[in-house]
Design a protein around this motif. Structure first.
Motif, PDB file in Angstrom:
ATOM      1  N   ASP A 184       0.809  -1.217   0.000  1.00 27.41           N
ATOM      2  CA  ASP A 184       0.000   0.000   0.000  1.00 27.41           C
ATOM      3  C   ASP A 184       0.842   1.267   0.000  1.00 27.41           C
ATOM      4  N   SER A 235       2.355   1.598 -10.353  1.00 24.31           N
ATOM      5  CA  SER A 235       1.582   0.642  -9.553  1.00 24.31           C
ATOM      6  C   SER A 235       2.267   0.369  -8.226  1.00 24.31           C
ATOM      7  N   TRP A 283       0.953  -1.629  -5.962  1.00 26.19           N
ATOM      8  CA  TRP A 283       0.736  -3.028  -5.591  1.00 26.19           C
ATOM      9  C   TRP A 283       1.854  -3.937  -6.085  1.00 26.19           C
ATOM     10  N   GLU A 332      -6.447  -1.045  -8.660  1.00 25.84           N
ATOM     11  CA  GLU A 332      -6.010  -0.225  -7.532  1.00 25.84           C
ATOM     12  C   GLU A 332      -6.975   0.948  -7.312  1.00 25.84           C
ATOM     13  N   GLY A 340      -2.310  -8.764  -9.792  1.00 21.23           N
ATOM     14  CA  GLY A 340      -3.148  -7.656  -9.337  1.00 21.23           C
ATOM     15  C   GLY A 340      -4.469  -8.134  -8.781  1.00 21.23           C
TER      16      GLY A 340
END
Length: 583
Positions: A87, A109, A111, A290, A325
């Motif tokens: 996060d 990204s 993640w 996300e 993801g």
């Protein structure tokens, strides 16, 4: 090489009947497309030097998180704690160093701790020499499956179903979703994220005066703005596919067409660019997930698959970046649905025709059937490379109706796992409405063990074509059926009857004079919809699962509204909520 199918409006399409919303959570940075190859650049770390620094940084992340995101993670997250290193933002200095090579950054990204970039061979070589770059790999590309379009005759009087759901009635009845609606679960207070090509929201069914479509956040990952409708540089058909999916879920025009989760709210993500023959969009898919999670989404659905340099042997739930993801999203308690694909099937359980992220561990992978219940010829089969069941569930994927994406007043009939997937997603949304604290695995199990193939055979299809079968949305909820009191009059004895109970189990009949929410003792997460309920009495279910209770209703109850439910405490099951007014 077999490339990803967008499942765009699927195999055939027939037509009949001839404002941006701001996002609560900031989307990833997007740059315009360029001709250079697109690559993932994975970084070694998040720049955290100690546990103390990690704890402090995570506390700051939690302080700014959407309250809905926090509540969902508290209820359904399976990873330790509410937030972790995934996060945390990507280290800004790493991103700037990549940009300094001349490469163009598309998305960032957190993640997967990576950026996607458009880079020349020399730029990529320079990036790979950076000390904090862990690895690189191509972003999966895609090619559309062009639909065959056939004009359909206009429907005349008596040709269209006259009920509340209109043209959607057949497909919703096939998965027993209408009965779940009748029990009071229509997707209310559920946030559905959709990843697709874009969305035209000017159709009548999105703008009913008493029931307009509720979009709480949207983002265009192609052009990097807050408008998911067509823009000046888009292909004219850009929004067609996404509009079909949105209509299947959220349209509302009673008597004409009503979608399967018409009371839900929506988070819209434009992640597909149809202008190119080989668009590169896997990175947008991950960024969209996300975005949905950060904006408090309860679930995500996509009628998209990617199969480019990924082989069937790599569809193991661990390799494809879009699959990773989805794994992160489901671990955070986001229920995810994805199409299996339109690449067909065979009778060999050792071969498969899937695309990523249909191989994700906890994604609900959706195949397609005909209105007769027969498997659709195009529906992709599994298993995954590591032998898991895919697809897992089925819904109607031919003669499936939605709004016409090019006509504000018309309707479209389409085919493909594109169309079966939002029907399954609608059922999931209604189940989340009813059981918001169910974990991802609980909801999956409930769908699978009540689907028709499993009910008939006690197992999934060993050929990996049908999975567990056509879903039964109402049965997945596991509700007892409760009939209204008979004869329903005050001043006489009345019979209450609960059905579908476990034979021999004790059923408690409870009542109240107002609706509300009360926890069932010793049943975590299970509630009845009554305020301060009173037990009217109990009965033992007979061999057919029917429990009957006879009680005298005093004349003073005349004119009063009574709320009634049944509870099978041993199994933590409740009935639908019946409201009856004694005359």
């Amino acid at each position: 090489m077999l490339l990803r199918s967008l499942l765009l409006v699927c195999l055939w399409l027939c037509v009949s009947g001839a404002g941006a919303v701001g996002a609560g959570a900031a989307p990833p940075t997007i740059a315009a497309d360029a001709a250079a190859p697109v690559q993932w650049i994975f970084f070694t770390d998040k720049g955290i030097a100690s546990q103390v620094e990690l704890d402090a940084t995570l506390a700051r992340v939690a302080a700014t998180a959407d309250p809905r995101t926090i509540a969902r993670r508290q209820a359904r997250r399976t990873l330790p704690g509410l937030f972790d290193e995934r996060d945390l933002p990507v280290v800004a200095e790493y991103v700037e160093a990549v940009r300094a090579t001349g490469a163009r950054v598309r998305i960032i990204s957190k993640w997967v701790n990576a950026v996607s970039v458009e880079a020349t061979a020399d730029q990529l070589a320079a990036i790979e020499r950076l000390p904090f770059v862990k690895s690189t790999q191509p972003v999966a590309r895609s090619r559309r499956i062009e639909p065959r379009i056939t004009p359909a005759p206009a429907t005349g009087p008596g040709q269209r179903p006259a009920g509340f759901y209109g043209l959607a009635e057949g497909q919703l009845a096939q998965i027993n979703l209408i009965e779940l609606h009748s029990a009071g679960y229509t997707g209310r207070d559920v946030r559905i994220g959709i990843l697709d090509t874009g969305f035209l929201r000017t159709h009548d069914a999105f703008n009913h005066p008493q029931h307009p479509l509720n979009v709480i956040a949207e983002w265009d990952f192609v052009f990097g703005d807050g408008n998911t409708a067509n823009e000046g540089n888009d292909h004219p058909d850009q929004h067609n596919h996404g509009t079909l999916i949105l209509g299947t879920l959220g349209a509302y025009l009673p008597g004409e067409y009503v979608g399967g989760a018409y009371d839900a709210s929506f988070i819209l993500c434009k992640t597909e660019d149809i202008r190119s023959e080989t668009p590169v969009e896997e990175d947008y898919y991950v960024a969209g997930l996300e975005f949905i999670e950060a904006n408090g989404g309860d679930m995500a659905t996509a009628s998209l698959i990617y199969i480019d340099w990924y082989t069937q042997e790599q569809l193991d739930g661990r390799t494809a970046v879009c699959t990773i993801g989805v794994n992160i999203a489901t671990a955070n308690g986001v229920h995810c649905c994805n199409a299996a694909g339109n690449m067909g099937h065979d009778q060999d359980p050792n071969t498969s025709h899937l695309g990523a992220p249909a191989d994700a561990f906890q994604v609900i992978t959706c195949g397609a059937v005909e209105p007769t219940g027969e498997i659709a010829g195009f529906s992709s089969d599994g298993p995954t490379a590591d032998g898991r069941v895919k697809p897992e569930v089925l819904a109607r994927g031919t003669q499936a109706w939605s709004v016409a994406p090019w006509d504000n007043h018309g309707w479209a009939e389409a085919a493909g796992t594109s169309m079966s997937t939002p029907q399954v997603a609608a059922a999931v949304a209604c189940l989340v409405n009813a059981r918001p604290n169910w974990s991802v695995d609980q909801l999956r199990e409930s769908l699978f063990t009540t689907a028709d193939y499993y009910v008939l055979n006690g197992a999934f299809d060993p050929l990996h074509v049908h999975g567990y079968g056509i879903i039964n949305a109402y049965d997945a909820l596991g509700l007892l059926r409760l009939d209204p009191p008979v004869p329903g009059l005050a001043g006489v004895s009345n019979t209450l009857m609960a059905r579908d109970a476990e034979p021999g189990s004790r059923i408690h009949f409870i009542y109240s004079f107002s609706g509300g929410s009360t926890s069932v003792p010793n049943c975590p997460g299970v509630e009845v919809e009554l305020h301060r309920p009173v037990i009217a009495g109990s009965a033992i279910a007979d061999g057919n699962g029917v429990a009957r209770l006879v009680r005298f209703v005093p004349g003073a109850a005349s004119g009063r509204e009574v709320h009634i439910q049944a509870v099978e405490a041993a199994a933590c099951r409740t009935s639908i909520h019946v409201v009856h007014q004694f005359p």
